[in-house]
Motif scaffolding. Sequence first.
Motif, PDB file in Angstrom:
ATOM      1  N   ARG A 236      -7.522   8.765  14.781  1.00  0.00           N
ATOM      2  CA  ARG A 236      -7.793   7.604  14.155  1.00  0.00           C
ATOM      3  C   ARG A 236      -9.048   7.517  13.296  1.00  0.00           C
ATOM      4  O   ARG A 236      -8.922   6.879  12.433  1.00  0.00           O
ATOM      5  CB  ARG A 236      -7.597   6.579  14.904  1.00  0.00           C
ATOM      6  N   GLU A 237      -9.960   8.482  13.821  1.00  0.00           N
ATOM      7  CA  GLU A 237     -11.233   8.501  12.364  1.00  0.00           C
ATOM      8  C   GLU A 237     -11.105   9.051  11.411  1.00  0.00           C
ATOM      9  O   GLU A 237     -11.446   8.062  11.134  1.00  0.00           O
ATOM     10  CB  GLU A 237     -12.359   8.780  14.147  1.00  0.00           C
ATOM     11  N   ASN A 238     -10.487   9.789  11.506  1.00  0.00           N
ATOM     12  CA  ASN A 238     -10.495  10.879  10.239  1.00  0.00           C
ATOM     13  C   ASN A 238      -9.625  10.045   9.258  1.00  0.00           C
ATOM     14  O   ASN A 238      -9.472  10.369   7.926  1.00  0.00           O
ATOM     15  CB  ASN A 238      -9.877  12.218  10.160  1.00  0.00           C
ATOM     16  N   SER A 239      -8.024   9.507   9.686  1.00  0.00           N
ATOM     17  CA  SER A 239      -7.457   8.457   9.093  1.00  0.00           C
ATOM     18  C   SER A 239      -7.544   6.999   8.429  1.00  0.00           C
ATOM     19  O   SER A 239      -7.439   6.209   7.463  1.00  0.00           O
ATOM     20  CB  SER A 239      -5.998   8.294  10.080  1.00  0.00           C
ATOM     21  N   VAL A 240      -8.524   6.768   9.161  1.00  0.00           N
ATOM     22  CA  VAL A 240      -9.586   5.252   8.911  1.00  0.00           C
ATOM     23  C   VAL A 240     -10.395   6.081   7.130  1.00  0.00           C
ATOM     24  O   VAL A 240     -10.135   4.842   6.253  1.00  0.00           O
ATOM     25  CB  VAL A 240     -10.397   4.666   9.912  1.00  0.00           C
ATOM     26  N   GLN A 241     -10.756   7.031   8.080  1.00  0.00           N
ATOM     27  CA  GLN A 241     -11.773   7.226   6.642  1.00  0.00           C
ATOM     28  C   GLN A 241     -11.366   7.384   5.642  1.00  0.00           C
ATOM     29  O   GLN A 241     -11.613   7.667   4.942  1.00  0.00           O
ATOM     30  CB  GLN A 241     -12.944   9.221   7.157  1.00  0.00           C
ATOM     31  N   GLY A 242      -9.998   8.584   6.196  1.00  0.00           N
ATOM     32  CA  GLY A 242      -9.577   9.392   4.278  1.00  0.00           C
ATOM     33  C   GLY A 242      -9.090   7.878   4.070  1.00  0.00           C
ATOM     34  O   GLY A 242      -8.540   7.567   2.253  1.00  0.00           O
ATOM     35  N   LEU A 243      -8.499   6.194   4.044  1.00  0.00           N
ATOM     36  CA  LEU A 243      -7.917   5.219   3.617  1.00  0.00           C
ATOM     37  C   LEU A 243      -8.719   5.085   3.209  1.00  0.00           C
ATOM     38  O   LEU A 243      -8.711   4.044   1.804  1.00  0.00           O
ATOM     39  CB  LEU A 243      -7.882   4.956   4.836  1.00  0.00           C
ATOM     40  N   ALA A 244      -9.983   4.326   3.456  1.00  0.00           N
ATOM     41  CA  ALA A 244     -11.038   4.235   2.782  1.00  0.00           C
ATOM     42  C   ALA A 244     -12.210   4.482   1.370  1.00  0.00           C
ATOM     43  O   ALA A 244     -11.648   4.151   0.385  1.00  0.00           O
ATOM     44  CB  ALA A 244     -12.419   4.230   3.658  1.00  0.00           C
ATOM     45  N   GLU A 245     -12.040   6.427   1.633  1.00  0.00           N
ATOM     46  CA  GLU A 245     -11.722   6.883  -0.014  1.00  0.00           C
ATOM     47  C   GLU A 245     -10.463   7.210  -0.518  1.00  0.00           C
ATOM     48  O   GLU A 245     -10.449   7.385  -1.776  1.00  0.00           O
ATOM     49  CB  GLU A 245     -12.328   8.826   0.560  1.00  0.00           C
ATOM     50  N   MET A 246      -9.513   6.938  -0.044  1.00  0.00           N
ATOM     51  CA  MET A 246      -8.346   6.554  -1.041  1.00  0.00           C
ATOM     52  C   MET A 246      -8.330   5.068  -1.401  1.00  0.00           C
ATOM     53  O   MET A 246      -7.820   4.668  -2.669  1.00  0.00           O
ATOM     54  CB  MET A 246      -6.307   6.327  -0.113  1.00  0.00           C
ATOM     55  N   ARG A 247      -8.729   4.519  -0.624  1.00  0.00           N
ATOM     56  CA  ARG A 247      -9.129   2.662  -1.210  1.00  0.00           C
ATOM     57  C   ARG A 247      -9.990   2.859  -2.773  1.00  0.00           C
ATOM     58  O   ARG A 247      -9.439   2.254  -3.108  1.00  0.00           O
ATOM     59  CB  ARG A 247      -9.662   1.909  -0.618  1.00  0.00           C
ATOM     60  N   ARG A 248     -10.910   3.894  -2.797  1.00  0.00           N
ATOM     61  CA  ARG A 248     -11.717   4.006  -3.230  1.00  0.00           C
ATOM     62  C   ARG A 248     -12.026   4.638  -4.583  1.00  0.00           C
ATOM     63  O   ARG A 248     -11.763   4.040  -5.242  1.00  0.00           O
ATOM     64  CB  ARG A 248     -12.923   4.782  -2.591  1.00  0.00           C
ATOM     65  N   MET A 249     -10.233   5.248  -4.181  1.00  0.00           N
ATOM     66  CA  MET A 249     -10.366   6.914  -5.138  1.00  0.00           C
ATOM     67  C   MET A 249      -9.367   5.782  -6.577  1.00  0.00           C
ATOM     68  O   MET A 249      -8.954   5.148  -7.173  1.00  0.00           O
ATOM     69  CB  MET A 249      -9.247   7.680  -4.919  1.00  0.00           C
ATOM     70  N   ILE A 250      -8.550   4.139  -5.417  1.00  0.00           N
ATOM     71  CA  ILE A 250      -7.365   3.670  -5.908  1.00  0.00           C
ATOM     72  C   ILE A 250      -8.172   2.629  -7.030  1.00  0.00           C
ATOM     73  O   ILE A 250      -7.653   1.861  -7.983  1.00  0.00           O
ATOM     74  CB  ILE A 250      -6.753   2.779  -4.959  1.00  0.00           C
ATOM     75  N   GLY A 251      -9.038   2.029  -6.241  1.00  0.00           N
ATOM     76  CA  GLY A 251     -10.717   1.349  -7.311  1.00  0.00           C
ATOM     77  C   GLY A 251     -10.639   1.680  -8.807  1.00  0.00           C
ATOM     78  O   GLY A 251     -10.720   1.494  -9.548  1.00  0.00           O
ATOM     79  N   LEU A 252     -11.406   3.212  -8.224  1.00  0.00           N
ATOM     80  CA  LEU A 252     -11.378   4.277  -9.881  1.00  0.00           C
ATOM     81  C   LEU A 252     -10.667   3.722 -11.001  1.00  0.00           C
ATOM     82  O   LEU A 252     -10.917   3.882 -11.762  1.00  0.00           O
ATOM     83  CB  LEU A 252     -12.834   5.204  -9.324  1.00  0.00           C
ATOM     84  N   LEU A 253      -8.923   4.512 -10.310  1.00  0.00           N
ATOM     85  CA  LEU A 253      -8.347   4.619 -11.109  1.00  0.00           C
ATOM     86  C   LEU A 253      -7.588   2.909 -11.382  1.00  0.00           C
ATOM     87  O   LEU A 253      -7.406   3.315 -13.168  1.00  0.00           O
ATOM     88  CB  LEU A 253      -7.128   4.917 -10.454  1.00  0.00           C
ATOM     89  N   ARG A 254      -7.736   2.018 -11.258  1.00  0.00           N
ATOM     90  CA  ARG A 254      -7.626   0.282 -11.880  1.00  0.00           C
ATOM     91  C   ARG A 254      -8.522   0.142 -12.518  1.00  0.00           C
ATOM     92  O   ARG A 254      -8.436  -0.759 -13.330  1.00  0.00           O
ATOM     93  CB  ARG A 254      -7.235  -1.006 -10.515  1.00  0.00           C
ATOM     94  N   ASP A 255      -9.616   0.867 -12.312  1.00  0.00           N
ATOM     95  CA  ASP A 255     -10.901   0.248 -13.104  1.00  0.00           C
ATOM     96  C   ASP A 255     -10.428   0.969 -14.660  1.00  0.00           C
ATOM     97  O   ASP A 255     -10.735   1.870 -14.436  1.00  0.00           O
ATOM     98  CB  ASP A 255     -12.107   0.695 -12.617  1.00  0.00           C
ATOM     99  N   SER A 256     -10.262   0.098 -15.495  1.00  0.00           N
ATOM    100  CA  SER A 256      -9.657   0.439 -16.827  1.00  0.00           C
ATOM    101  C   SER A 256     -10.913   0.613 -17.947  1.00  0.00           C
ATOM    102  O   SER A 256     -10.829   1.096 -18.844  1.00  0.00           O
ATOM    103  CB  SER A 256      -8.909  -0.384 -17.474  1.00  0.00           C
ATOM    104  N   GLY A 257     -11.844   0.731 -17.048  1.00  0.00           N
ATOM    105  CA  GLY A 257     -13.374   1.154 -18.331  1.00  0.00           C
ATOM    106  C   GLY A 257     -14.158  -0.339 -18.453  1.00  0.00           C
ATOM    107  O   GLY A 257     -13.279  -1.327 -18.738  1.00  0.00           O
TER     108      GLY A 257
END
Length: 406
Positions: A236-257
């Motif tokens: 559970r802890e690893n999946s939650v942390q991975g989900l948080a990092e995945m959300r961060r990556m999604i936010g960076l990808l959606r940020d068009s600059g």
Amino acid sequence: MGVVRRPTLTPRQEDRAIALFGLLGGLLLIALKAYDHTLTIPRWAPVPALLVMAVLELVRRTRPVLAVTVGGFAFAASVFTGALLATSLMYTDLLYAAVLYGTPKMSRILHLTGAASVLALSTLVLVYSDASDAVAVVVLATLIYLAPVWTGDLVRKHREEADTQRLRAEQTALLSEMDRREAVSAERARMARELHDVVANHLSAIAIHATGAQSVARRRHRPEDDPLVEALGVIRENSVQGLAEMRRMIGLLRDSGGGEADESYAAPDLQAVDALLAKARAAGQDVGLDFEFTESGERGELAVPVGLAAYRIVQEALTNALKHAGPGRVLVRLDYRPEELWIAVDSPYRTGAGQELPGARAGMVGMRERAGLLGGSFAAGPEGDCWEVRAVLPRALVTETEEGRA
């Protein structure tokens, strides 16, 4: 061999040079009596018109109307005080500059006055002399009054066309850059959707099921130190942390600059290695793995990309140890040197372990790419009964300017 660049003159320096050489050349011609002196006039008579032309050359760009008007009277006076070649050449240069640097209206006026002058002079010569003299006057007057005007008009049109083409090229480059940015933004948005719809949803499902399994285990009165409960907690802890990092990556990808990055998901760095090792120890108890961590040197400040790459390399090396290593000790060493960061991870080696697992060898490629993008080096492979991972990263990023100087 180096390219020798000739020194270029500014417009003001060019005007000064033209005035100086014209004045010196005219004085030399006067000294040599190389001018029309059929009339009984003093030797210094052509000098005033020559001086006026030299002064007007200094304002040929800034005051073209004044220069060509006064220059016309000075040229007319020079015909009676001694026709000097230097005076005539400087007058033609004033006509050329008036067309090149003046208004389009000035160009039309000079075309009309030049044609009128040629017509008037040729008519007078034809009336008081023969046709051969009239033809000679037409040729000479055309060279003086019309040829510089035509040349200036032609050069001006070419410059305007070049400016138009340059502006069109800049607009085309700007449109191409905008299209490229739009394409990159669209691709990043598509990747963000794919990550959100596929990976993030799977991680959410894992976290939810792990939480549910923990609740069922607690309802059945399993103790907290039960291996099953601990394993579910790690999942559970690893999946939650991975989900948080995945959300961060999604936010960076959606940020068009141009926008600020989401600070709620900070990029991990080497300060989080202790937590990473704690999770690895919890997960490695069942397979007989023990983890040891040592640091040497002063950590100091690390560039953010360097810290993130180092964290990911250590994370991937520990993950590979949990999947492929045999029972024994995993040693993680970080050596902070003045210019570089050395990373070493040694784990027990099992021949052929984990080769059938999905994604095998992909982690090695990712670690090598992270090190290569920062200008570092990476190596991994068996050494005796150990699997060694070695990475060397620069402590600071080298900019393009510094790299060019180096």
